[in-house]
Each structure stands twice: as structure tokens, then as C-alpha cells.
Scaffold this active site. Sequence first.
Site, mmCIF file in Angstrom:
data_model
loop_
_atom_site.group_PDB
_atom_site.id
_atom_site.type_symbol
_atom_site.label_atom_id
_atom_site.label_comp_id
_atom_site.label_asym_id
_atom_site.label_seq_id
_atom_site.Cartn_x
_atom_site.Cartn_y
_atom_site.Cartn_z
ATOM 1 N N ASP A 76 0.824 -1.208 0.000
ATOM 2 C CA ASP A 76 0.000 0.000 0.000
ATOM 3 C C ASP A 76 0.863 1.265 0.000
ATOM 4 O O ASP A 76 1.725 1.422 0.846
ATOM 5 C CB ASP A 76 -0.877 -0.054 1.256
ATOM 6 C CG ASP A 76 -2.052 0.889 1.210
ATOM 7 O OD1 ASP A 76 -1.971 1.898 0.500
ATOM 8 O OD2 ASP A 76 -3.047 0.602 1.902
ATOM 9 N N HIS A 116 -0.403 4.569 -0.079
ATOM 10 C CA HIS A 116 -1.095 5.792 0.353
ATOM 11 C C HIS A 116 -0.373 6.421 1.536
ATOM 12 O O HIS A 116 -0.328 5.852 2.616
ATOM 13 C CB HIS A 116 -2.543 5.480 0.718
ATOM 14 C CG HIS A 116 -3.378 5.102 -0.470
ATOM 15 N ND1 HIS A 116 -3.540 3.795 -0.859
ATOM 16 C CD2 HIS A 116 -4.075 5.864 -1.360
ATOM 17 C CE1 HIS A 116 -4.321 3.766 -1.943
ATOM 18 N NE2 HIS A 116 -4.651 5.008 -2.267
HETATM 19 C C1 B12 Z 1 -4.676 10.001 -3.188
HETATM 20 C C2 B12 Z 1 -5.168 8.587 -3.460
HETATM 21 C C3 B12 Z 1 -4.324 7.739 -4.162
HETATM 22 C C4 B12 Z 1 -2.930 8.133 -4.586
HETATM 23 C C5 B12 Z 1 -1.998 7.960 -3.373
HETATM 24 C C6 B12 Z 1 -0.835 8.944 -3.352
HETATM 25 C C7 B12 Z 1 0.014 8.715 -2.153
HETATM 26 N N1 B12 Z 1 1.227 8.291 -2.360
HETATM 27 O O1 B12 Z 1 -0.431 8.926 -1.042
HETATM 28 C C8 B12 Z 1 -2.656 7.110 -5.716
HETATM 29 C C9 B12 Z 1 -3.109 7.710 -7.037
HETATM 30 C C10 B12 Z 1 -1.197 6.625 -5.868
HETATM 31 C C11 B12 Z 1 -3.618 6.007 -5.351
HETATM 32 C C12 B12 Z 1 -3.487 4.723 -5.791
HETATM 33 C C13 B12 Z 1 -4.415 3.731 -5.536
HETATM 34 N N2 B12 Z 1 -5.584 3.866 -4.901
HETATM 35 CO CO1 B12 Z 1 -6.089 5.424 -3.968
HETATM 36 N N3 B12 Z 1 -6.866 6.941 -3.236
HETATM 37 C C14 B12 Z 1 -6.435 8.154 -3.021
HETATM 38 C C15 B12 Z 1 -7.551 8.999 -2.351
HETATM 39 C C16 B12 Z 1 -8.168 9.882 -3.427
HETATM 40 C C17 B12 Z 1 -7.095 9.853 -1.202
HETATM 41 C C18 B12 Z 1 -6.279 9.115 -0.122
HETATM 42 C C19 B12 Z 1 -5.857 10.091 0.921
HETATM 43 O O2 B12 Z 1 -4.735 10.589 0.884
HETATM 44 N N4 B12 Z 1 -6.761 10.414 1.857
HETATM 45 C C20 B12 Z 1 -6.548 11.376 2.917
HETATM 46 C C21 B12 Z 1 -6.020 10.706 4.201
HETATM 47 C C22 B12 Z 1 -5.824 11.763 5.268
HETATM 48 O O3 B12 Z 1 -6.950 9.758 4.644
HETATM 49 P P1 B12 Z 1 -6.665 8.228 4.872
HETATM 50 O O4 B12 Z 1 -5.587 7.789 3.966
HETATM 51 O O5 B12 Z 1 -7.923 7.489 4.808
HETATM 52 O O6 B12 Z 1 -6.116 8.138 6.359
HETATM 53 C C23 B12 Z 1 -6.877 8.543 7.499
HETATM 54 C C24 B12 Z 1 -7.846 7.492 8.058
HETATM 55 O O7 B12 Z 1 -8.079 6.407 7.196
HETATM 56 C C25 B12 Z 1 -7.264 7.061 9.358
HETATM 57 N N5 B12 Z 1 -6.386 5.907 9.409
HETATM 58 C C26 B12 Z 1 -5.667 5.315 8.453
HETATM 59 N N6 B12 Z 1 -4.939 4.315 8.963
HETATM 60 C C27 B12 Z 1 -5.200 4.240 10.267
HETATM 61 C C28 B12 Z 1 -4.693 3.394 11.264
HETATM 62 C C29 B12 Z 1 -5.136 3.551 12.587
HETATM 63 C C30 B12 Z 1 -4.614 2.632 13.630
HETATM 64 C C31 B12 Z 1 -6.063 4.575 12.891
HETATM 65 C C32 B12 Z 1 -6.510 4.755 14.262
HETATM 66 C C33 B12 Z 1 -6.550 5.412 11.886
HETATM 67 C C34 B12 Z 1 -6.128 5.242 10.588
HETATM 68 O O8 B12 Z 1 -6.495 8.162 9.749
HETATM 69 C C35 B12 Z 1 -5.921 8.819 8.623
HETATM 70 C C36 B12 Z 1 -5.737 10.272 8.933
HETATM 71 O O9 B12 Z 1 -6.944 10.898 9.213
HETATM 72 C C37 B12 Z 1 -8.525 7.888 -1.854
HETATM 73 C C38 B12 Z 1 -10.000 8.284 -1.787
HETATM 74 C C39 B12 Z 1 -10.315 9.066 -0.552
HETATM 75 N N7 B12 Z 1 -10.963 10.150 -0.731
HETATM 76 O O10 B12 Z 1 -9.957 8.656 0.553
HETATM 77 C C40 B12 Z 1 -8.253 6.755 -2.817
HETATM 78 C C41 B12 Z 1 -8.444 5.310 -2.357
HETATM 79 C C42 B12 Z 1 -7.859 5.147 -0.961
HETATM 80 N N8 B12 Z 1 -7.645 4.580 -3.327
HETATM 81 C C43 B12 Z 1 -8.206 3.466 -3.653
HETATM 82 C C44 B12 Z 1 -7.641 2.553 -4.574
HETATM 83 C C45 B12 Z 1 -8.466 1.343 -4.925
HETATM 84 C C46 B12 Z 1 -6.361 2.766 -5.114
HETATM 85 C C47 B12 Z 1 -5.642 1.846 -6.094
HETATM 86 C C48 B12 Z 1 -5.757 0.366 -5.811
HETATM 87 C C49 B12 Z 1 -6.190 2.217 -7.462
HETATM 88 C C50 B12 Z 1 -5.789 1.295 -8.606
HETATM 89 N N9 B12 Z 1 -6.681 0.431 -8.997
HETATM 90 O O11 B12 Z 1 -4.719 1.437 -9.118
HETATM 91 C C51 B12 Z 1 -4.190 2.325 -6.000
HETATM 92 C C52 B12 Z 1 -3.376 1.542 -4.969
HETATM 93 C C53 B12 Z 1 -1.909 1.910 -4.957
HETATM 94 C C54 B12 Z 1 -1.168 1.266 -3.859
HETATM 95 N N10 B12 Z 1 -0.312 0.320 -4.181
HETATM 96 O O12 B12 Z 1 -1.301 1.615 -2.729
HETATM 97 C C55 B12 Z 1 -9.535 3.227 -2.981
HETATM 98 C C56 B12 Z 1 -9.459 2.170 -1.872
HETATM 99 C C57 B12 Z 1 -10.699 1.303 -1.895
HETATM 100 C C58 B12 Z 1 -10.953 0.557 -0.651
HETATM 101 N N11 B12 Z 1 -10.027 0.379 0.253
HETATM 102 O O13 B12 Z 1 -12.048 0.127 -0.480
HETATM 103 C C59 B12 Z 1 -9.890 4.663 -2.494
HETATM 104 C C60 B12 Z 1 -10.702 4.723 -1.191
HETATM 105 C C61 B12 Z 1 -10.674 5.316 -3.641
HETATM 106 C C62 B12 Z 1 -12.020 4.667 -3.845
HETATM 107 N N12 B12 Z 1 -13.093 5.215 -3.295
HETATM 108 O O14 B12 Z 1 -12.107 3.672 -4.534
HETATM 109 N N13 B12 Z 1 -4.593 6.462 -4.556
#
Ligand code: B12
Lengths: 138, 471
Positions: free
Chosen positions: A14, A16
Amino acid sequence: MSETNVILGVIGSDCHAVGNKIIDTVLTGEGFRVTNLGVMVSQDEFIDAAIEVGAGAILVSSIYGHGEIDCAGFRGRCIERGLEDIVLYVGGNLVIGKRDFSEVETLFKDMGYDRVFPPTVDIKSVAQSLRQDIAARQ
Amino acid sequence: MIYATIDIGSTWTKGASFRLVGDRVRLERRAARPTTVANLSDAFFGVLSEIVAGDPLDQLRGGELRLRYSSSAKGGLAVAAIGLVPDVTLEIGKLAAQSAGARLSQVFSYRLTASDVAQLEKRQPDIVLLAGGTDGGNSDYVLANAAALAASRLDCDFVYAGNREVADEVAALLAGKRLKVVPNLLPDFNEPNPDPARDAIRSIFLDAIVKGKGLDVIMDATGSEPVPTPFAVLEYTRTIRELVPGWSEFLLLDMGGATTDVYSAHLDTPSSGVIRRGLPEPTVKRTVEGDLGMRVSAQAVCELGDTTLAATLEAHNVSKADLAAYAARVTAHPDSIPTGTEERRLDTLLAGLCVGHAVARHVGRMTSVYTPEGEVLVQTGRDLSKLPKVVGSGGWLAKAEGFSPGAWFDGHLIDQRGRSVLAPRNFAYYRDADYLFPLLANLARDIPAAAARAGIDFLVAQETRSEHATA
Ligand code: B12
């Protein structure tokens, strides 16, 4: 084991990176000593770091939807390598598709995680339970 | 001003004198004598009188002569490294020992068992390096290991470079032993700090080689201290990198009878699409392989239990028994020189195996991981695949005109776990034909720019290798 040393990272293949940095910043601000392993961290890398640092907890993130595969077997591996008392948290977009969170929570708790969080969780509240859970294990 | 430099090797004591002309050095005289093991000062002063006209000691006192010297006594001190996790503190401990010029004799991780301690007592290392835990991190293992070491019969030097929170307790436990406590080699998980441990090992090394054997006589007469040869060469590698244009990235092979040392100057920069794992790599790195060498270690080379050895033997149509018989002969007679085509062929085969394996162990690995997004590359260790220059030094490589190391590096394209080996592939190869690097390394402590420049100027360019041209 230290009350404030924690390990953070995104598991499996992963990439992200954004959420990981946010959790690091918030927990550091809350007084934790965070060892952040960044993205693409294997189970063994989490454990190696936890042993050296004497960590009280490991926080695992899984964002890309493969959490079910990547996170399985982690508790057993920790026990095998001498970390029987460590607190394990997991959070992020743990599974693909629309599944009820309580179902997801049960799934990961059965794997041995102490707490399971949805993406919407407030990290400051996580800090509070983290302090309590680590203290309870000492 | 005349600069004299001498290297006391295990078999030869070599020296050279240089004159500084402008910002360049000119080689004046050279000499070599067999090392006088019982009293190192005999050969030393013999060589000194050959490379300096008149009375060298008088000129030293008068300030017209500068003298620097190094010693590789015993092939470097034997260090046993004890860390906690193999890929973490043990790995940094190994790095610290190797960059100090030492030879790793044993390594241990986690908790020392009774049989581990027995193994240590049997091998009698010169130094035990004990590490484990970040500052404020794990302390159980280092405390248990310190207690086990305290109860052992080991009579050697100890260096503690672990969790500083329990440094006092470790010191109390090891009160009966010769112990140096230095800052933690991993104070914080993402920030390794091998230098204090490395400096402690080097200073113990100096004290040990100076004792007896006549080095104290040399120190009294000349007023200067020796440095361990591999340490001097590592620092020289750094000096070349910093001061010679076009030489910021290169690899240096120093193959001897007992060990094969590999030094590299390389700054690992992040590239897109590649994710780095593991400890950060130092810009200048030395690894030393105690089981790879042309004479004393020749038999160990035949025992390498991997597919590369088998493939090499097959490709060269040599049986393992023939190579082993040759290795046994040269181990028994370390100063033997191959005679006839067959022996020369076997000698070259040994050299190629040493060079190939030593470089494969020195460099990093790349593996591809398939993610939902496609392929991602994961790198551990240093990526030297694009390194433009390789230098061969040490007695054998210095003289080997037709030898081409690239072909031997290519015996290791993929490792046994299927990962790409990040060894240099397309590079220019140079020979340190007069084997001057250790001598110039000494000189570099006084006149770094001129000494670094001279090392490169004295090199003999061999073939330039391009992967596709040879394929
Ligand atoms: C930017 C992004 C990308 C970028 C990432 C850039 C980078 N290097 O960071 C790129 C374009 C590379 C990418 C790729 C992919 N992505 Co993407 N991506 C996103 C996007 C738009 C935003 C992610 C983000 O930064 N969010 C903001 C942060 C702050 O939030 P977060 O990551 O969720 O983390 C927070 C919480 O989750 C929580 N949290 C996380 N971990 C933990 C752990 C604990 C213990 C706790 C308490 C809390 C916690 O706290 C964090 C901070 O608040 C999301 C959609 C979305 N709006 O979320 C999709 C998303 C995450 N991606 C997705 C997918 C499918 C992919 C790909 C598989 C796409 C593909 N088919 O190629 C690839 C996978 C690449 C890989 N090997 O990892 C899906 C995941 C689907 C799922 N899990 O059900 C999402 C949700 C989009 C969707 N709706 O389909 N992605």
C-alpha cells in the site's frame, strides 16, 4: 517496554502516504515518540522496529483495500517473535466494498487486533485510548 | 618537503616517498621488504632508509620530512558483533566494525545462549561489540547479554554501543572486563549512528597493534602513530570522492590472500517508482569478506555453497575437485605463484569467484512487488548498477592485466531469492598497477587533494565495459 514509544506504518504493498503523515503529526503532538516506517511495510519490519524501540503499541494502516490479506496472522507473528503484550491497532479503508463497520471490526478483532478504526476516526481520541491500553498491559 | 609513507602488511612492508610540486605529487622512490614479524621496526626502518636519502630521523626533527604509516597487522582485529534484531542493530554493528578496519569473526542476535558464549570463548575475538535497543527502547536483551558476557571467561576488549538508558547498568555488570561505553549506534530508529562505535574499535585496534612487536619503537622514533590500513583506505575513498572531479561514484576492490575488501563511494538518491526499505546507506562503505581470498582463504572459496559456484565451474569446464586441490596447495604455500596455463587458469577462477561474491554481498537488491496499481520496485541496500568506475587493487588485481571483473559480477545477476543484484554493469575498469592506494591513503592525511589526484593519475585504464557489447 515504554509507555510512549509506538510504531506506525502502512502495511503490505500500500502506497497511500497522506494519512500516515497525519497520524504521525497528531500522535507526536500528543506526546508519543512515534517511529514511522512509512508506506509498504511488511509484518516483520513492524516487529523488528517494535523490538528495538521497545514499543508499547503498533499502529497498522491499510488504505488500498487489501487489509484482510495483509493484516492476517500479525498477532501470531508478534507472539512468535517475543512481543506477546504489545497493543495492536488497525485502521483505514480496511476492506473493499460497502460492508457494515461492525462486521469489519469483528473480522479484525478476531485476527487479534485490540482496536479497529474506520477512516473517519478522530486521531486525538485514538491517542487517549492508546495511552490507556498501553498502561493496562504494563 | 618530502613525504614518506609506509604500509606494514602481513607479508610485505612497502614504502614510497613523494615530493610536492605545486599542487601535484611526484613519486621519488619506492621500496619493499618482507615484514619482520618478530620486530616490525626492522623492516620499517629498512624501507625508510631506502626511500629517504640521508638520515630520515634527523630530517623528521628538522621538519623537512613528513612521515605517515599504516598497519594491517593480523589482517585486522577480529570483532564479534552482538545486536538485537538481525536486520537492525546487528546490521549497524557489522557496518561499524567493518568501517573501522576490523574483520567480523562472529555475529549474534537476540539473547546469547550458553552455547553462543561457549563459541565466543572458543574463538577468542579481540573485541566484542555489544548493542541493542534504541535510546529509551528495549533494554532486556542487552542486560541479559551483558550478564552472560560478564560470567564468561572472555578476556578481550568490550565496546557497549546500545540503549544508553542502561549504559550504567551494563558498565556495572561488566566491571570486571575492559569496557568502553560509547553513544548508541541506533539512538533513534530511523537514524543510525555507527561512528562512535567505529572510532572505539579503531582506537582499541591501534592500542593492540602498537603493543609489543616493535611498533612502539617506531612511534618513539618518529613521533607519529600508525592507522589501520583498511581505515586509511576507507577515508582515502572518501577523499577521492570529494576532491577528484568525475570520481564521486566508484567502487574499489582490494583483494588479498586472506580477505577481499570492497569499498564504494555512492550517494543513493531516491528515484520515482522505487521504494527504499531497510537502514539508510552510508555514502562511503566498506565490507570485508573473510572467507574470500586468494591464498589463506582459497579453500573457503571452494566451499561456497551456492549455485554460482557450480555454474562457474561448469562454464569454465573445471571440476570442483581440481579447484579444491589447487586451493589446498596455495593455502599451504601462500607465496606460491601459478606456473603453467592450467594453474593460471585456476588462479584466475579463484580471483573471479572472490571478486564476484564480494561485490554481490556488498551491493543491494531490487525486487518487484505487484500492487493493484501495477508493478512497484522495492530496493534494499545500495544500488551500484549505474556506477561508472571500478578500480582493482591489492597484489593480485594490481598485476592482472587481462582480468575483467565485469564478467564475474555478471555471475550474480539474480540472487537465490530471485532479487536483482545491484552490482555495477557498465563501467570503466582501472588497475592500481603499482599498488599505491594504501600508501597514498596515508599521504592523504597531510595533503588530501594532491594524494587523491595522484591515486587517480597512477591508475591504468583497462577495457570499458558495455553490457550489450559483451552479450
Ligand atoms: C490520493 C489517493 C491515491 C494516490 C496515493 C498517493 C500517495 N502516495 O499517497 C494514488 C493515485 C497513488 C492512489 C493509488 C491507488 N488507490 Co487510492 N486513493 C487516493 C484517495 C483519493 C485519497 C487518499 C488520501 O490521501 N486520503 C486522505 C487521508 C488523510 O486519509 P486516509 O488515507 O484514509 O487516512 C486517514 C484514516 O483512514 C485514518 N487511518 C488510516 N490508517 C489508520 C490506522 C489507525 C490505527 C487509525 C486509528 C486510523 C487510521 O487516519 C488517517 C488520517 O486521518 C482515496 C480516496 C479518498 N478520498 O480517501 C483513494 C483510495 C484510498 N484509493 C483506492 C484505490 C483502490 C487505489 C488503487 C488500488 C487504485 C488502482 N486500482 O490502481 C491504488 C493503490 C496503490 C497502492 N499500491 O497503494 C480506494 C481504496 C478502496 C478501498 N479500500 O475500499 C480509495 C478509497 C478510492 C475509492 N473510493 O475507490 N490512490
